[in-house]
Write a protein that holds these residues in place. Structure first.
Motif, mmCIF file in Angstrom:
data_model
loop_
_atom_site.group_PDB
_atom_site.id
_atom_site.type_symbol
_atom_site.label_atom_id
_atom_site.label_comp_id
_atom_site.label_asym_id
_atom_site.label_seq_id
_atom_site.Cartn_x
_atom_site.Cartn_y
_atom_site.Cartn_z
ATOM 1 N N GLU A 282 48.042 48.299 23.779
ATOM 2 C CA GLU A 282 47.760 48.742 22.418
ATOM 3 C C GLU A 282 46.340 48.480 21.941
ATOM 4 O O GLU A 282 45.890 49.129 20.997
ATOM 5 N N ASP A 283 45.645 47.528 22.543
ATOM 6 C CA ASP A 283 44.286 47.249 22.082
ATOM 7 C C ASP A 283 43.477 46.596 23.204
ATOM 8 O O ASP A 283 43.991 46.335 24.294
ATOM 9 N N LYS A 284 42.211 46.361 22.913
ATOM 10 C CA LYS A 284 41.306 45.808 23.912
ATOM 11 C C LYS A 284 41.760 44.432 24.391
ATOM 12 O O LYS A 284 41.666 44.118 25.575
ATOM 13 N N GLU A 285 42.264 43.611 23.493
ATOM 14 C CA GLU A 285 42.727 42.270 23.875
ATOM 15 C C GLU A 285 43.881 42.348 24.869
ATOM 16 O O GLU A 285 43.922 41.597 25.850
ATOM 17 N N GLU A 286 44.830 43.264 24.635
ATOM 18 C CA GLU A 286 45.921 43.451 25.585
ATOM 19 C C GLU A 286 45.393 43.949 26.934
ATOM 20 O O GLU A 286 45.897 43.548 27.980
ATOM 21 N N CYS A 287 44.381 44.804 26.905
ATOM 22 C CA CYS A 287 43.759 45.271 28.151
ATOM 23 C C CYS A 287 43.155 44.102 28.922
ATOM 24 O O CYS A 287 43.343 43.988 30.136
ATOM 25 N N TYR A 288 42.437 43.239 28.226
ATOM 26 C CA TYR A 288 41.866 42.062 28.886
ATOM 27 C C TYR A 288 42.959 41.225 29.544
ATOM 28 O O TYR A 288 42.828 40.805 30.700
ATOM 29 N N LYS A 289 44.036 40.962 28.822
ATOM 30 C CA LYS A 289 45.120 40.140 29.361
ATOM 31 C C LYS A 289 45.746 40.781 30.602
ATOM 32 O O LYS A 289 45.952 40.121 31.620
ATOM 33 N N PHE A 290 46.058 42.064 30.505
ATOM 34 C CA PHE A 290 46.723 42.747 31.611
ATOM 35 C C PHE A 290 45.810 42.853 32.829
ATOM 36 O O PHE A 290 46.196 42.488 33.942
ATOM 37 N N PHE A 291 44.594 43.337 32.612
ATOM 38 C CA PHE A 291 43.702 43.538 33.748
ATOM 39 C C PHE A 291 43.252 42.224 34.383
ATOM 40 O O PHE A 291 43.038 42.167 35.590
ATOM 41 N N GLU A 292 43.141 41.168 33.593
ATOM 42 C CA GLU A 292 42.790 39.864 34.162
ATOM 43 C C GLU A 292 43.881 39.374 35.105
ATOM 44 O O GLU A 292 43.610 38.728 36.109
ATOM 45 N N ASP A 293 45.134 39.708 34.789
ATOM 46 C CA ASP A 293 46.247 39.307 35.658
ATOM 47 C C ASP A 293 46.389 40.215 36.875
ATOM 48 O O ASP A 293 46.723 39.745 37.959
ATOM 49 N N ILE A 294 46.162 41.505 36.708
ATOM 50 C CA ILE A 294 46.465 42.454 37.776
ATOM 51 C C ILE A 294 45.287 42.694 38.728
ATOM 52 O O ILE A 294 45.484 43.124 39.863
ATOM 53 N N CYS A 295 44.087 42.425 38.278
ATOM 54 C CA CYS A 295 42.879 42.659 39.088
ATOM 55 C C CYS A 295 42.099 41.363 39.273
ATOM 56 O O CYS A 295 42.232 40.431 38.481
ATOM 57 N N THR A 296 41.268 41.362 40.292
ATOM 58 C CA THR A 296 40.313 40.256 40.413
ATOM 59 C C THR A 296 39.158 40.519 39.440
ATOM 60 O O THR A 296 38.965 41.658 38.980
ATOM 61 N N VAL A 297 38.404 39.499 39.152
ATOM 62 C CA VAL A 297 37.231 39.658 38.294
ATOM 63 C C VAL A 297 36.285 40.687 38.902
ATOM 64 O O VAL A 297 35.768 41.562 38.203
ATOM 65 N N ASN A 298 36.077 40.627 40.213
ATOM 66 C CA ASN A 298 35.170 41.576 40.868
ATOM 67 C C ASN A 298 35.666 43.012 40.770
ATOM 68 O O ASN A 298 34.856 43.932 40.621
ATOM 69 N N GLU A 299 36.965 43.225 40.856
ATOM 70 C CA GLU A 299 37.507 44.579 40.719
ATOM 71 C C GLU A 299 37.251 45.132 39.319
ATOM 72 O O GLU A 299 36.840 46.286 39.165
ATOM 73 N N ILE A 300 37.481 44.308 38.314
ATOM 74 C CA ILE A 300 37.239 44.742 36.936
ATOM 75 C C ILE A 300 35.764 45.032 36.728
ATOM 76 O O ILE A 300 35.394 46.057 36.139
ATOM 77 N N LYS A 301 34.912 44.144 37.211
ATOM 78 C CA LYS A 301 33.462 44.337 37.068
ATOM 79 C C LYS A 301 33.006 45.604 37.789
ATOM 80 O O LYS A 301 32.147 46.338 37.284
ATOM 81 N N SER A 302 33.586 45.902 38.949
ATOM 82 C CA SER A 302 33.230 47.113 39.688
ATOM 83 C C SER A 302 33.627 48.368 38.915
ATOM 84 O O SER A 302 32.859 49.337 38.863
ATOM 85 N N LEU A 303 34.809 48.363 38.334
ATOM 86 C CA LEU A 303 35.242 49.500 37.528
ATOM 87 C C LEU A 303 34.326 49.697 36.324
ATOM 88 O O LEU A 303 33.915 50.828 36.011
#
Length: 95
Positions: free
Chosen positions: A21-42
């Motif tokens: 629903e919002d950016k904060e939820e995105c941070y929570k979900f993606f931090e759990d499902i991806c590595t930091v490097n994967e998120i940074k690459s995207l």
């Protein structure tokens, strides 16, 4: 649609993302499902696409984002010949 990409698990992932629903939820979900490097690459690829759309040179993009020329070339190829996903989101981000 890319038939190599589409399957039950990928559908489930995209459905889950659409529930955020919002950016904060995105941070929570993606931090759990991806590595930091994967998120940074995207995030880097999205910025490369924005800069290419604005007409920046490879040198400018590499300097500003740290992206390799291979990454820049790949993003450019997707912008020109891909599924128009970058175009779709960049247009919406401009609104």
């Amino acid at each position: 649609m890319n038939s190599k990409l589409k399957d039950e698990f990928t559908d489930q992932l995209f459905e889950a993302i659409l529930l955020l629903e919002d950016k904060e939820e995105c941070y929570k979900f993606f931090e759990d499902i991806c590595t930091v490097n994967e998120i940074k690459s995207l995030a880097q690829r999205l910025e490369v696409a924005k800069m290419l759309k604005k007409g920046s040179t490879y040198d400018e993009i590499a300097q500003d984002t740290g992206a390799s020329t291979a990454t820049i070339s790949r993003v450019k190829r997707c912008l020109n010949y891909g599924a128009d996903g970058y175009q779709l989101i960049l247009e919406r981000m401009d609104d």
